[in-house]
Write a protein that holds these residues in place. Sequence first.
Motif, PDB file in Angstrom:
ATOM      1  N   UNK A  51       0.819  -1.210   0.000  1.00  0.00           N
ATOM      2  CA  UNK A  51       0.000   0.000   0.000  1.00  0.00           C
ATOM      3  C   UNK A  51       0.852   1.258   0.000  1.00  0.00           C
ATOM      4  N   UNK A  52       2.088   1.186   0.529  1.00  0.00           N
ATOM      5  CA  UNK A  52       2.958   2.360   0.593  1.00  0.00           C
ATOM      6  C   UNK A  52       3.533   2.647  -0.794  1.00  0.00           C
ATOM      7  N   UNK A  53       3.410   3.888  -1.264  1.00  0.00           N
ATOM      8  CA  UNK A  53       4.008   4.206  -2.572  1.00  0.00           C
ATOM      9  C   UNK A  53       5.523   4.341  -2.447  1.00  0.00           C
ATOM     10  N   UNK A  54       6.205   3.980  -3.508  1.00  0.00           N
ATOM     11  CA  UNK A  54       7.661   4.127  -3.534  1.00  0.00           C
ATOM     12  C   UNK A  54       8.019   5.594  -3.680  1.00  0.00           C
ATOM     13  N   UNK A  55       9.074   6.008  -3.005  1.00  0.00           N
ATOM     14  CA  UNK A  55       9.546   7.385  -3.115  1.00  0.00           C
ATOM     15  C   UNK A  55      10.690   7.393  -4.126  1.00  0.00           C
ATOM     16  N   UNK A  60      16.241   8.227  -6.309  1.00  0.00           N
ATOM     17  CA  UNK A  60      17.102   8.760  -7.373  1.00  0.00           C
ATOM     18  C   UNK A  60      18.113   9.757  -6.812  1.00  0.00           C
ATOM     19  N   UNK A  61      17.688  10.586  -5.857  1.00  0.00           N
ATOM     20  CA  UNK A  61      18.632  11.521  -5.235  1.00  0.00           C
ATOM     21  C   UNK A  61      19.722  10.775  -4.475  1.00  0.00           C
ATOM     22  N   UNK A  62      19.338   9.721  -3.772  1.00  0.00           N
ATOM     23  CA  UNK A  62      20.324   8.923  -3.055  1.00  0.00           C
ATOM     24  C   UNK A  62      21.290   8.240  -4.021  1.00  0.00           C
ATOM     25  N   UNK A  63      20.768   7.739  -5.150  1.00  0.00           N
ATOM     26  CA  UNK A  63      21.636   7.115  -6.158  1.00  0.00           C
ATOM     27  C   UNK A  63      22.589   8.130  -6.779  1.00  0.00           C
ATOM     28  N   UNK A  64      22.093   9.328  -7.055  1.00  0.00           N
ATOM     29  CA  UNK A  64      22.952  10.366  -7.627  1.00  0.00           C
ATOM     30  C   UNK A  64      24.030  10.798  -6.637  1.00  0.00           C
TER      31      UNK A  64
END
Length: 109
Positions: A51-55, A60-64
């Motif tokens: 039920x929780x949407x992915x952030x 993407x910010x963490x990967x960058x």
Amino acid sequence: MKSQRPVVTDDEHRVLKFRPRTMAQPPGQKGEPSDIRQEANDLSRYERNREEPDDFRHRMLANMAAFAFTVALTAIGIWLAMSIADLRKTQDCVLMGRRDCARIASPHS
């Protein structure tokens, strides 16, 4: 000349028999049924709820940030290796007794 070896008696050597473990449960988990232990080893408790949407933005910010850190660390490593190699060349030149070891930058005209 005689070699000095310690006197060995039969009392110092002992052969121990290997006894495999035959217990049904590992030590420390006595009294727990096997289905409870199975649940403890299950990784489903670490899964996200559907039920929780992915952030995706945060991911993407963490990967960058991780990519930028890796690139910076690689660049610093390459710069450090080249600096050490240049220092070693200069040191070898000086240790050979040469006097023209310092680099002189010529202006581009």
